[in-house]
Design a protein around this motif. Sequence first.
Motif, mmCIF file in Angstrom:
data_model
loop_
_atom_site.group_PDB
_atom_site.id
_atom_site.type_symbol
_atom_site.label_atom_id
_atom_site.label_comp_id
_atom_site.label_asym_id
_atom_site.label_seq_id
_atom_site.Cartn_x
_atom_site.Cartn_y
_atom_site.Cartn_z
ATOM 1 N N PRO A 356 0.817 -1.231 0.000
ATOM 2 C CA PRO A 356 0.000 0.000 0.000
ATOM 3 C C PRO A 356 0.846 1.275 0.000
ATOM 4 C CG PRO A 356 -0.898 -1.602 1.548
ATOM 5 C CD PRO A 356 0.434 -2.125 1.109
ATOM 6 N N LEU A 357 1.952 1.269 0.758
ATOM 7 C CA LEU A 357 2.829 2.444 0.777
ATOM 8 C C LEU A 357 3.487 2.637 -0.583
ATOM 9 C CD1 LEU A 357 4.202 4.765 2.208
ATOM 10 C CD2 LEU A 357 5.915 3.149 3.077
ATOM 11 N N TRP A 358 3.881 1.542 -1.232
ATOM 12 C CA TRP A 358 4.465 1.639 -2.565
ATOM 13 C C TRP A 358 3.472 2.272 -3.536
ATOM 14 C CZ3 TRP A 358 8.337 2.374 -5.451
ATOM 15 C CH2 TRP A 358 8.363 2.007 -6.789
ATOM 16 N N GLN A 359 2.204 1.905 -3.438
ATOM 17 C CA GLN A 359 1.188 2.486 -4.308
ATOM 18 C C GLN A 359 1.024 3.979 -4.044
ATOM 19 O OE1 GLN A 359 -0.413 1.386 -6.998
ATOM 20 N NE2 GLN A 359 0.899 -0.425 -6.821
ATOM 21 N N GLU A 360 1.111 4.386 -2.782
ATOM 22 C CA GLU A 360 1.062 5.813 -2.452
ATOM 23 C C GLU A 360 2.210 6.556 -3.132
ATOM 24 O OE1 GLU A 360 0.957 6.728 1.674
ATOM 25 O OE2 GLU A 360 -0.629 5.277 2.122
ATOM 26 N N ILE A 361 3.410 5.988 -3.057
ATOM 27 C CA ILE A 361 4.577 6.624 -3.663
ATOM 28 C C ILE A 361 4.416 6.722 -5.178
ATOM 29 C CG2 ILE A 361 7.055 6.323 -4.086
ATOM 30 C CD1 ILE A 361 7.224 4.982 -1.313
ATOM 31 N N VAL A 362 3.939 5.643 -5.793
ATOM 32 C CA VAL A 362 3.764 5.623 -7.250
ATOM 33 C C VAL A 362 2.737 6.658 -7.699
ATOM 34 C CG1 VAL A 362 2.895 4.220 -9.178
ATOM 35 C CG2 VAL A 362 4.483 3.218 -7.520
ATOM 36 N N ASN A 363 1.668 6.829 -6.939
ATOM 37 C CA ASN A 363 0.556 7.695 -7.337
ATOM 38 C C ASN A 363 0.769 9.168 -7.012
ATOM 39 O OD1 ASN A 363 -0.885 5.492 -8.329
ATOM 40 N ND2 ASN A 363 -1.832 5.081 -6.339
ATOM 41 N N GLU A 364 1.830 9.503 -6.278
ATOM 42 C CA GLU A 364 2.074 10.903 -5.932
ATOM 43 C C GLU A 364 2.467 11.720 -7.161
ATOM 44 O OE1 GLU A 364 5.042 10.973 -2.941
ATOM 45 O OE2 GLU A 364 3.620 10.729 -1.288
ATOM 46 N N LYS A 365 2.087 12.985 -7.144
ATOM 47 C CA LYS A 365 2.488 13.937 -8.188
ATOM 48 C C LYS A 365 3.621 14.794 -7.639
ATOM 49 C CE LYS A 365 -0.924 12.403 -10.672
ATOM 50 N NZ LYS A 365 -0.649 11.461 -11.792
ATOM 51 N N ARG A 366 4.815 14.625 -8.189
ATOM 52 C CA ARG A 366 5.979 15.311 -7.645
ATOM 53 C C ARG A 366 6.558 16.381 -8.563
ATOM 54 N NH1 ARG A 366 6.488 10.180 -5.308
ATOM 55 N NH2 ARG A 366 7.109 9.322 -7.314
ATOM 56 N N GLY A 367 6.157 16.427 -9.808
ATOM 57 C CA GLY A 367 6.701 17.418 -10.718
ATOM 58 C C GLY A 367 8.105 17.059 -11.170
ATOM 59 N N VAL A 368 8.787 18.037 -11.736
ATOM 60 C CA VAL A 368 10.124 17.825 -12.287
ATOM 61 C C VAL A 368 11.139 17.724 -11.150
ATOM 62 C CG1 VAL A 368 11.937 18.773 -13.771
ATOM 63 C CG2 VAL A 368 9.526 19.049 -14.395
ATOM 64 N N ALA A 369 12.057 16.768 -11.260
ATOM 65 C CA ALA A 369 13.103 16.582 -10.253
ATOM 66 C C ALA A 369 14.448 16.411 -10.944
ATOM 67 C CB ALA A 369 12.800 15.365 -9.384
ATOM 68 N N THR A 370 15.504 16.809 -10.258
ATOM 69 C CA THR A 370 16.862 16.616 -10.753
ATOM 70 C C THR A 370 17.584 15.609 -9.867
ATOM 71 O OG1 THR A 370 17.709 18.440 -9.419
ATOM 72 C CG2 THR A 370 16.988 18.955 -11.658
ATOM 73 N N GLY A 371 18.667 15.061 -10.359
ATOM 74 C CA GLY A 371 19.431 14.108 -9.564
ATOM 75 C C GLY A 371 20.504 13.458 -10.412
ATOM 76 N N TRP A 372 21.342 12.635 -9.755
ATOM 77 C CA TRP A 372 22.407 11.946 -10.456
ATOM 78 C C TRP A 372 21.842 10.847 -11.340
ATOM 79 C CZ3 TRP A 372 26.082 15.108 -10.005
ATOM 80 C CH2 TRP A 372 26.419 15.702 -8.789
ATOM 81 N N ILE A 373 22.455 10.635 -12.505
ATOM 82 C CA ILE A 373 22.004 9.545 -13.371
ATOM 83 C C ILE A 373 22.667 8.224 -13.001
ATOM 84 C CG2 ILE A 373 21.481 11.079 -15.302
ATOM 85 C CD1 ILE A 373 24.082 10.142 -16.614
ATOM 86 N N ASN A 374 23.716 8.277 -12.160
ATOM 87 C CA ASN A 374 24.354 7.044 -11.693
ATOM 88 C C ASN A 374 23.363 6.203 -10.913
ATOM 89 O OD1 ASN A 374 26.413 9.261 -11.841
ATOM 90 N ND2 ASN A 374 27.798 7.556 -11.502
ATOM 91 N N THR A 375 23.461 4.891 -11.065
ATOM 92 C CA THR A 375 22.783 4.001 -10.146
ATOM 93 C C THR A 375 23.339 4.249 -8.747
ATOM 94 O OG1 THR A 375 22.696 2.382 -11.926
ATOM 95 C CG2 THR A 375 22.190 1.585 -9.703
#
Length: 379
Positions: A356-375
Motif C-alpha cells: 500500500p505504501l508503494w502504491q502511495e509513492i507511485v501515485n504521488e504527483k511530484r513534478g520535475v526533479a533533478t538528480g544523479w544519473i548514476n545508479t
Amino acid sequence: MKTGVLLPKSTFHPLLQHDFLQGMQAYLQYRNINVEFITANIGYGTDEDLLVEQAEKLLLEQQVQVLIVYADQITVSKIANLAKPLNRLVLVVNNGAKYQHEWEPHPVVLSHTLNNVIQCRLTSAYAAKHATSAAVCTSFYDGGYAVCHSMVQPFENLGGQVEYNFVSQYTVRDFNSTPLHQFLNTRPDVQTLLAIYNGELAHCFLQQLQQANISQPLQIFGSPMLLDETITSVHGSLKLPFRITGYVPWVSTLNNKANLLLKEQFTHYTGREVNLPGMHGWDTGMILEHIYNTGDIHRFRAREILAALQHITLDSPRGALQMDTTTNYMITPAWLVQTNEDFEMEVIGGIDNTAPLWQEIVNEKRGVATGWINTYLCA
C-alpha cells in the motif's frame, strides 16, 4: 537456462558486483539449478550506448533467455525497447533509491530492487512521531537521489520542521562536519538528525559526530545504507553516544529459516559472511529458479513469465517476496532496527506488507526533479 548479467562498478562498495553475482551463484548451486551466466561490465551505468551495446550482444548474439541489468530505470529504457519485440525478460536490479520512472511499467521488465525509497518513507514517518524538529544531513552524492526526498518530505508533511540542512563533501578526504556540530551546539532544542549516507562517508559522518562535543542528547534516524551493518567491519569500529533508528530491507540477524540458510550457504560458497548485495543476489537467484522451473509453461517469453509471477510468493530471507502487478516491482517487508553503541543492530519492529505504501509513492504527483544519473552506490 542461459542468463545475461550487466554488472556495474562501484567506488563506494568495490565488491558490489561480485557479491551480487556470487549471491545468485550460491543460491542456484545449493538448489542444483542449471543456470549459465554470461556477464558484461557496464562501468558506472551512466553510458546508455554502452548498456545497449552490451545488451545487444547478450540478447542477439548470445541469445540469453533472461537479461539481468544492474542499473537504474532511466538508463534501461532503450534495453527494454530492444527486448520487447524479442519478448525476452529484462530483470532490473538496484537499491531502489529512485522513484518509478515515467516509462514504467513495461511489458517485458521486472524490477527487483532493495526498495530504499519505501524504507526511507517509513523512517521519516517514524521520526515524525518522536520529534517536531530536525536537521537533515547528507552528502553531495547521497543527496542527489530520491532517498533524500523520501527521508524529508513525510517528516514535514506530518508536522515536523527542518531547522537546518547540512550537505557534506562526497569524499572522505574533504569530509568536515564541523558546521553541523556548530549548529547543534547553538540550537540545543534540535536533538534529531535525519541522515542519508553510505559506506565510508557514513562511517566518517558517525565517527566525527561521536567525537564532537555536542551538548544535547541526539537521536538519529538513518537511511538504509547508513544502517548497513558491515560499516564497522569494513571501515573501523565505532563507540556511539547515540542510537540510530531506521527501516532497512534486511539485516543478518533476522530469525527465519530462509535467512539462516542464506548465511550458511553464502559462507560455504564464498568463504565470506553475507552482506546486503549478497542477499540481493540470493533473492534474485530465487526468482531465476522460479523462471527455470516453469520454463515448459512460458518457454521464456517475458509476458508469460510476468503473468506467472502475479500469484507467486517466494520465501526470501527478508520475508515474503511478491510482485506488485500494477508496476512489475517486487515488494518485500521492511524491518525497523536500532543500533547500540557498537553499531550492532537490533530488530525492534517491521512492516509485513509495504505494497500500500508503494502504491502511495507511485501515485504521488511530484513534478520535475533533478538528480544523479548514476545508479545509487555506483559512482
